[in-house]
Design a protein around this motif. Structure first.
Motif, PDB file in Angstrom:
ATOM      1  N   GLY A  63       0.896   9.008  -5.740  1.00 44.01           N
ATOM      2  CA  GLY A  63       0.508  10.258  -5.094  1.00 44.01           C
ATOM      3  C   GLY A  63      -0.526  10.020  -4.013  1.00 44.01           C
ATOM      4  O   GLY A  63      -1.107   8.935  -3.917  1.00 44.01           O
ATOM      5  N   TRP A  64      -0.739  11.048  -3.217  1.00 44.32           N
ATOM      6  CA  TRP A  64      -1.676  10.915  -2.108  1.00 44.32           C
ATOM      7  C   TRP A  64      -2.388  12.244  -1.893  1.00 44.32           C
ATOM      8  O   TRP A  64      -1.844  13.181  -1.319  1.00 44.32           O
ATOM      9  N   VAL A  86       2.693  15.176  -6.494  1.00 49.25           N
ATOM     10  CA  VAL A  86       3.506  16.002  -7.377  1.00 49.25           C
ATOM     11  C   VAL A  86       4.037  15.104  -8.486  1.00 49.25           C
ATOM     12  O   VAL A  86       4.154  13.886  -8.302  1.00 49.25           O
ATOM     13  N   ARG A  87       4.327  15.702  -9.629  1.00 45.63           N
ATOM     14  CA  ARG A  87       4.881  14.900 -10.714  1.00 45.63           C
ATOM     15  C   ARG A  87       6.311  14.493 -10.347  1.00 45.63           C
ATOM     16  O   ARG A  87       7.116  15.345  -9.947  1.00 45.63           O
ATOM     17  N   ALA A 127       5.802  10.080  -6.426  1.00 42.30           N
ATOM     18  CA  ALA A 127       4.721  11.023  -6.723  1.00 42.30           C
ATOM     19  C   ALA A 127       4.143  11.656  -5.466  1.00 42.30           C
ATOM     20  O   ALA A 127       3.434  12.659  -5.560  1.00 42.30           O
ATOM     21  N   ALA A 128       4.395  11.086  -4.310  1.00 45.09           N
ATOM     22  CA  ALA A 128       3.905  11.661  -3.054  1.00 45.09           C
ATOM     23  C   ALA A 128       5.002  12.547  -2.470  1.00 45.09           C
ATOM     24  O   ALA A 128       6.137  12.117  -2.309  1.00 45.09           O
ATOM     25  N   MET A 129       4.622  13.780  -2.168  1.00 45.11           N
ATOM     26  CA  MET A 129       5.583  14.726  -1.579  1.00 45.11           C
ATOM     27  C   MET A 129       5.150  15.013  -0.158  1.00 45.11           C
ATOM     28  O   MET A 129       4.263  15.830   0.081  1.00 45.11           O
ATOM     29  N   ILE A 130       5.769  14.324   0.779  1.00 48.58           N
ATOM     30  CA  ILE A 130       5.441  14.469   2.191  1.00 48.58           C
ATOM     31  C   ILE A 130       6.710  14.932   2.898  1.00 48.58           C
ATOM     32  O   ILE A 130       7.711  14.212   2.943  1.00 48.58           O
ATOM     33  N   TYR A 189       0.835  -1.202   0.000  1.00 49.65           N
ATOM     34  CA  TYR A 189       0.000   0.000   0.000  1.00 49.65           C
ATOM     35  C   TYR A 189       0.873   1.257   0.000  1.00 49.65           C
ATOM     36  O   TYR A 189       0.634   2.194  -0.766  1.00 49.65           O
ATOM     37  N   GLN A 190       1.896   1.280   0.859  1.00 46.57           N
ATOM     38  CA  GLN A 190       2.782   2.456   0.922  1.00 46.57           C
ATOM     39  C   GLN A 190       3.522   2.658  -0.403  1.00 46.57           C
ATOM     40  O   GLN A 190       3.677   3.795  -0.858  1.00 46.57           O
ATOM     41  N   ARG A 191       3.977   1.602  -1.008  1.00 50.01           N
ATOM     42  CA  ARG A 191       4.645   1.717  -2.314  1.00 50.01           C
ATOM     43  C   ARG A 191       3.690   2.292  -3.347  1.00 50.01           C
ATOM     44  O   ARG A 191       4.084   3.131  -4.170  1.00 50.01           O
ATOM     45  N   HIS A 192       2.434   1.857  -3.304  1.00 53.93           N
ATOM     46  CA  HIS A 192       1.430   2.373  -4.236  1.00 53.93           C
ATOM     47  C   HIS A 192       1.192   3.867  -4.004  1.00 53.93           C
ATOM     48  O   HIS A 192       1.131   4.651  -4.954  1.00 53.93           O
TER      49      HIS A 192
END
Length: 174
Positions: free
Chosen positions: A30-31, A36-37, A102-105, A22-25
């Motif tokens: 993105g989340w 972000v691209r 794609a996820a920017m956290i 799930y985390q890899r997905h």
């Protein structure tokens, strides 16, 4: 090797695998508002964050501290390119890896914050050493202490709001 030493792989292997999948997905796709691209867009957003927000909530102070970080990198390279490579290898590789996601956290970037703050300090010390007069160095040191004090006061106020995080009206007002 870490997945072998994590208790979840032995005690609950299917739940562990599902969670990691799930985390890899999430990071690949993105989340919600944290998307972000991947690639240069993500890397540029990281650098903007580091340059304008990491050092301080006050943008001019954050930009100044980022400039000291760049000076620190330059001074480190000038002193020893091998030493600079040793210090910079992990943060550069780490940030390049996260820029492919794609996820920017922002919390993911906190791992490199100590490196950046050390480089900022290196830049401050190098800049101070280049000032020609002792009084200029004292004034420079006083300005740096003032910046640190302003940031400390701001961070103390921010930390005090945490105790109100479950009380939404109080938290929103703080």
């Amino acid at each position: 090797f870490r997945s072998v030493t994590t208790p979840g792989t032995i005690l609950q292997p299917f739940a562990f695998y599902s969670s990691v999948s799930y985390q890899r997905h999430v990071y690949a796709t993105g989340w919600f508002g944290y998307s972000v691209r991947p690639g240069l867009r993500h890397l540029s957003r990281m650098l903007i964050y580091f340059g304008t927000q990491l050092g301080s909530t006050y943008r001019p102070v954050a930009i100044l501290l980022s400039a000291f970080c760049l000076v620190g990198i330059w001074a480190l390279i000038k002193e020893s390119w091998r030493g600079a490579l040793l210090v910079l290898l992990f943060p550069v590789v780490y940030l390049l890896y996260f820029s492919t996601q794609a996820a920017m956290i922002v919390r993911n970037y906190l791992v490199v914050a100590p490196f950046l703050f050390i480089l900022m300090a290196r830049g401050v010390v190098w800049t101070s050493s280049k000032l020609p007069w002792p009084k200029a160095r004292v004034g420079f040191a006083a300005a740096i202490v003032l910046i640190i004090a302003v940031n400390a006061i701001d961070q103390t106020k921010a930390a005090a709001t945490v105790r109100h995080r479950r009380n939404v009206p109080v938290f929103m007002h703080a």
